[in-house]
Motif scaffolding. Structure first.
Motif, PDB file in Angstrom:
ATOM      1  N   LYS A  53       0.807  -1.205   0.000  1.00  0.00           N
ATOM      2  CA  LYS A  53       0.000   0.000   0.000  1.00  0.00           C
ATOM      3  C   LYS A  53       0.850   1.270   0.000  1.00  0.00           C
ATOM      4  CE  LYS A  53      -3.708  -2.491   0.167  1.00  0.00           C
ATOM      5  NZ  LYS A  53      -4.617  -2.583  -0.992  1.00  0.00           N
ATOM      6  N   SER A  54       0.396   2.247  -0.777  1.00  0.00           N
ATOM      7  CA  SER A  54       1.067   3.539  -0.818  1.00  0.00           C
ATOM      8  C   SER A  54       0.983   4.219   0.542  1.00  0.00           C
ATOM      9  CB  SER A  54       0.408   4.419  -1.890  1.00  0.00           C
ATOM     10  OG  SER A  54       0.991   5.699  -1.915  1.00  0.00           O
ATOM     11  N   ALA A  55       2.105   4.777   0.974  1.00  0.00           N
ATOM     12  CA  ALA A  55       2.161   5.405   2.300  1.00  0.00           C
ATOM     13  C   ALA A  55       3.057   6.635   2.252  1.00  0.00           C
ATOM     14  CB  ALA A  55       2.677   4.402   3.340  1.00  0.00           C
TER      15      ALA A  55
ATOM     16  N   GLY B 119       2.823   9.760  -0.170  1.00  0.00           N
ATOM     17  CA  GLY B 119       2.861   8.636  -1.094  1.00  0.00           C
ATOM     18  C   GLY B 119       2.399   9.028  -2.488  1.00  0.00           C
TER      19      GLY B 119
ATOM     20  N   ASP C 236      -0.700   1.467  -5.191  1.00  0.00           N
ATOM     21  CA  ASP C 236      -0.507   0.226  -4.448  1.00  0.00           C
ATOM     22  C   ASP C 236       0.112  -0.803  -5.381  1.00  0.00           C
ATOM     23  OD1 ASP C 236      -1.774   1.473  -2.335  1.00  0.00           O
ATOM     24  OD2 ASP C 236      -3.731   0.615  -2.791  1.00  0.00           O
TER      25      ASP C 236
ATOM     26  N   VAL D 192      10.542  -2.004  -1.457  1.00  0.00           N
ATOM     27  CA  VAL D 192      10.718  -1.506  -0.100  1.00  0.00           C
ATOM     28  C   VAL D 192      12.216  -1.369   0.167  1.00  0.00           C
ATOM     29  CG1 VAL D 192       8.556  -2.476   0.735  1.00  0.00           C
ATOM     30  CG2 VAL D 192      10.650  -3.833   0.905  1.00  0.00           C
TER      31      VAL D 192
ATOM     32  N   ASN E  46      11.828   2.839   6.846  1.00  0.00           N
ATOM     33  CA  ASN E  46      11.460   4.059   6.143  1.00  0.00           C
ATOM     34  C   ASN E  46      12.768   4.759   5.793  1.00  0.00           C
ATOM     35  OD1 ASN E  46      10.874   6.827   5.623  1.00  0.00           O
ATOM     36  ND2 ASN E  46       8.926   6.646   6.728  1.00  0.00           N
TER      37      ASN E  46
ATOM     38  N   ALA F 240       9.660  -0.199   9.205  1.00  0.00           N
ATOM     39  CA  ALA F 240       8.485  -0.021   8.362  1.00  0.00           C
ATOM     40  C   ALA F 240       7.942  -1.370   7.942  1.00  0.00           C
ATOM     41  CB  ALA F 240       8.822   0.825   7.138  1.00  0.00           C
ATOM     42  N   SER F 241       6.707  -1.360   7.480  1.00  0.00           N
ATOM     43  CA  SER F 241       6.065  -2.588   7.020  1.00  0.00           C
ATOM     44  C   SER F 241       6.622  -2.997   5.662  1.00  0.00           C
ATOM     45  CB  SER F 241       4.556  -2.366   6.902  1.00  0.00           C
ATOM     46  OG  SER F 241       3.941  -3.434   6.191  1.00  0.00           O
TER      47      SER F 241
ATOM     48  N   ALA G 197       4.381  -1.617   2.674  1.00  0.00           N
ATOM     49  CA  ALA G 197       4.158  -0.180   2.517  1.00  0.00           C
ATOM     50  C   ALA G 197       5.077   0.339   1.425  1.00  0.00           C
ATOM     51  CB  ALA G 197       4.432   0.557   3.831  1.00  0.00           C
ATOM     52  N   ASN G 198       4.524   1.153   0.528  1.00  0.00           N
ATOM     53  CA  ASN G 198       5.256   1.688  -0.610  1.00  0.00           C
ATOM     54  C   ASN G 198       5.454   3.190  -0.425  1.00  0.00           C
ATOM     55  OD1 ASN G 198       6.201   2.419  -3.185  1.00  0.00           O
ATOM     56  ND2 ASN G 198       4.120   2.565  -3.988  1.00  0.00           N
ATOM     57  N   PHE G 199       6.723   3.612  -0.260  1.00  0.00           N
ATOM     58  CA  PHE G 199       7.040   5.019  -0.045  1.00  0.00           C
ATOM     59  C   PHE G 199       7.526   5.725  -1.316  1.00  0.00           C
ATOM     60  CE2 PHE G 199       8.044   3.200   4.284  1.00  0.00           C
ATOM     61  CZ  PHE G 199       6.929   3.745   4.904  1.00  0.00           C
TER      62      PHE G 199
END
Length: 778
Positions: A209-211, A220, A224, A265, A293, A300-301, A304-306
């Motif tokens: 998911k975009s974050a 973000g 996703d 990631v 991150n 970070a998860s 999660a997409n940064f």
């Protein structure tokens, strides 16, 4: 590897009975022995002296396999390295080409309906209406060609052989809004002419998911990752050419449209105050703390997409194919003709950060034509086949690498090294022709000698140019002309070699097969298309694998227990290694060796229970792998500490010169020392049908995901477990299924790229998913 006999015995028994003269199986075999074409003729898999795994289409459905890449969990020694449908890298017994470029061929050959797929871009895709899948371990060059060094994967679609009207529809829904529909219909058009049309469509939202890395500052991009959006359609007709022949014609089309992919990631980085990750002396990232991150340094998860730059993937594939089989009177003629056209475009954010450090873009147009002619025959104690093969491949493409990897080239060209990019254009033409033959002779009723040879000739040429671009300014970096001016012939390859096989079979009784073999596998050389190579390293050499194997295939008289075991030793000359040199991909050569063993057991104590296990063990050593060498880095935080092995150039850059230029004694990538795969299935009659409960999965020991063996590419041991509950009606026309995949929610990496001080980028496989499916047959 695991026969789900309670589910598939009727279908497999029918197939086996139709091949009884060659397969020598009975319709009541409790495991539903599978007829395969590993030797390019129909045989019972238990009588083929090759370490192999085969699945029927029904078995694949029971395992929930709907994509060409999903078979890996239940094939000993087979793994997958992939971050999107963009490029698929199969790894068999540690043998692979872990390169993400479009123009290389893999050492694990993939065949679809007897035709070789030469592009790594074309290996992934929808898997539907499949008759069986065969995975052959070890070199298969005698019958399958020069790029089957490490083994072979063969997908066989359901042909139009049934005259009665038949078909099915299957629909499913699962987590992440993944929905899929597939179906097929076929039957007779007129006497002697039959058809079949099959298709599948799949759509899914992304599971990564975009974050926002830093809300309000680094938000973000809204994409996703890990989505699906594709469809495929296949049509075939089969015509009887009198009593002695058949002609199959295939038309296949598939598309992937605007697939949300192309991101990572930020993994295993020891983040420093200068914004870079620590490295070892070879320039490889050496962190081990997991996903962070990349802006804040906090944990970070993995889902999660940064990234700040959205990824993109589009692909279309069209295939026309014909297969002619004709009995000439004691000699069988087979002709297989294939034409493939594939177009793709792809963009990725290669740094897993909300700032532009690396963006990679590529477009490729691929065309392939192949023709195989084969003659075969047999006498009382002698079976033979011989043939010729021709393959013509053309790929035209562009690549653009934006950001950090272009800094050094920009500075060398007198440009500022700010917002620079490397643009590359190539046109690669490859031709291969070969002649081959294989013969089997029964020395006695129990002893058989098999020998085979294949001479293969590669001819390749490339037009290539690269330049560095910064704003309106550009400067050439390298080209095929510049390399050839230094080393005449650098842009041309002409090489012939021989693949060979010698096998001795011993059958003390009908339930036991012992075999020992020597196989010589070959893989052609190719080019490394980037401007950082020299004329001497623009080409990498062909590789040769000598494999020594011994094995046993055994079952008890009742066939309630079956054991297959193989031990092997590999001696590799000029093993093709992949690494990042100066931040760009490059392939080199090294000698290597490996020793391993595989064990497969199938146990069915009664008609209700199946317990099937597989295990592998392997150790390997690659003598020398090229390391990062040196590279330029931009100063991200003025006044911060200078990265180790680097010096401040006082012009906004660091120059990093890593003292260890090579890595010695590395292990093969994707090669755990141990692995275990399993299926436990229980079925019982109820509700006017049959209910089956199944648990299946795989456990892998720790393994490096890259041949450079950098610490940050080490994947810890993990287990993936799947479950399902299926009801099938008494007439086999209706079925319902509820299932869970990765039910223990194991987080593990499907792909990793060690970028040294720029971090390690990874893609994690799907977390726990669950869903339902239904099938109607007629």
């Amino acid at each position: 590897m695991l026969a789900l006999g309670a589910v598939t015995a009727p279908a497999l028994a029918q197939e086996a009975a139709s091949q009884a003269e060659t397969a020598d199986v009975t319709a009541t075999g409790t495991f539903g022995d599978i007829v395969v074409t590993a030797n390019k003729r129909s045989e019972n898999a238990q009588r083929v002296p090759i370490a192999m795994t085969a699945y029927s289409g029904d078995q694949l459905k029971a395992l929930g396999v709907t994509d060409a890449t999903q078979i890996t969990q239940q094939v000993p020694g087979l793994q997958l390295n992939a971050w999107s449908p963009n490029v698929t890298i199969f790894n068999l017994r540690g043998i692979s080409q872990n390169n993400f470029t479009d123009y290389l061929e893999a050492p694990i050959a993939v065949y679809v309906d007897d035709a070789y797929m030469g592009s790594m871009n074309g290996l992934s895709g929808q898997l539907f209406d499949i008759q069986r899948v065969e995975v052959l371990r070890g070199p298969q060059g005698t019958l399958f060609g020069r790029n089957a060094t490490g083994g072979l994967i063969q997908y066989v679609s359901t042909e139009a052989s049934r005259a009665e009207f038949n078909g099915y529809v299957n629909a499913g829904y699962e987590r992440f809004n993944r929905r899929a529909v597939e179906g097929a219909v076929g039957g007779s058009l007129t006497p002697g002419l039959r058809f079949r049309v099959a298709g599948r469509v799949t759509k899914a939202d992304g599971y990564i998911k975009s974050a926002a890395a830093l809300p309000g500052v680094f938000d973000g991009n809204g994409q996703d990752l890990g989505a699906e959006n594709g469809w495929a359609l296949r049509g075939t007709v089969q015509a009887d050419l009198g009593p002695d022949g058949t002609l199959d014609l295939w038309v296949k089309h598939s598309e992937d449209n605007n697939v949300a992919t192309g991101g990572y990631v930020f993994d295993n980085c020891n983040l420093q105050d200068n914004g870079y990750c620590t490295t070892d002396a070879a320039g490889l990232g050496n962190g081990s703390g997991g996903v962070i991150n990349g802006i804040t340094g906090e944990r970070a998860s993995p889902f999660a997409n940064f990234s700040n730059t959205p990824g993109l993937f589009n692909r279309t594939t069209d295939i026309l194919q014909g297969k002619l089989q004709y009995d000439l009177g004691g000699v069988k003629l087979t002709s297989i003709t294939n034409y493939t056209a594939l177009n793709k475009s792809y963009q990725e954010d290669g740094d897993a950060l909300p700032v532009t450090v690396i963006v990679f873009q590529t477009q490729a147009r691929y065309k392939q034509f192949s023709e195989e002619l084969r003659l075969s025959g047999e006498a009382d104690r002698f079976r033979w086949q011989t043939g010729a093969y021709f393959l013509d491949m053309k790929i035209k493409g562009t690549m653009a690498t934006i950001g950090a990897p272009a800094v050094g080239a920009a500075l060398a060209a007198g440009l500022p090294g700010v917002n620079s990019a490397i643009n590359e254009v190539y046109d690669l033409h490859s031709r291969n022709w070969s002649v081959f033959g294989q013969a089997e002779y029964d020395l006695s009723d129990k002893l058989t000698l098999i020998g085979g040879l294949r001479y293969s000739k590669d001819t390749k040429s490339v037009d290539y140019s690269s330049s560095v671009v910064e704003g309106s300014q550009s400067a050439p970096i390298a080209s095929d002309e510049s390399f050839s001016a230094t080393l005449p012939g650098a842009s041309r390859i002409s090489h012939g070699d021989i693949a060979a096989r010698v096998t001795l079979n011993y059958k003390p009784n009908n339930d036991t097969l012992l075999f020992a073999s020597w196989n010589r596998g070959i893989k052609g050389g190719n080019f490394t298309l980037n401007g950082y190579v020299t004329a001497d390293t623009f080409q990498h050499r062909p590789e040769t694998l000598n494999s020594f194997e011994g094995g046993i295939k055994w079952s008890n008289p009742a066939r309630s227990l079956r054991v297959n075991a193989t031990a092997y030793h590999y001696i590799y000359d000029d093993y093709q290694t992949f690494a990042l040199i100066g931040g760009v991909p490059q392939v080199g050569n090294s000698n290597a060796h490996a020793t391993g063993a595989e064990l497969e057991t199938y146990f069915q104590p009664n008609k209700h229970i199946n317990i099937n296990l597989g295990a592998t063990w392997e150790v390997s050593r690659v003598d020398t792998v090229q390391a990062a060498g040196s590279q330029f880095l931009s100063v991200l935080v003025p006044g911060a500490s200078v990265p180790q092995y680097c010096t401040d150039q006082n012009d906004g850059t660091y120059f990093c010169n890593y003292p260890a230029k090579t890595v010695s004694g590395a292990r093969f990538p994707n090669q755990p020392r141990f692995s275990l795969n399993y299926v436990v299935r229980y079925n019982f009659d109820a509700l006017a049908g049959n209910i089956s409960a199944q648990v299946d999965g795989v456990w892998y020991d720790k393994q490096f995901l890259e041949v450079t063996n950098g610490q940050s590419s080490l994947q810890p041991a993990y287990n993936v477990t799947n479950t399902s509950l299926t009801w099938t009606s008494d007439n086999d026309r209706f079925s319902l299924q509820v299932f869970g995949r990765n039910v223990l929610n194991q987080a593990y990496r499907a792909y990793t790229l060690n970028l040294g001080p720029l971090g390690t980028t990874s893609v994690y496989a799907r977390p726990a998913t669950y869903g339902v499916g239904a099938t109607i047959k007629w």
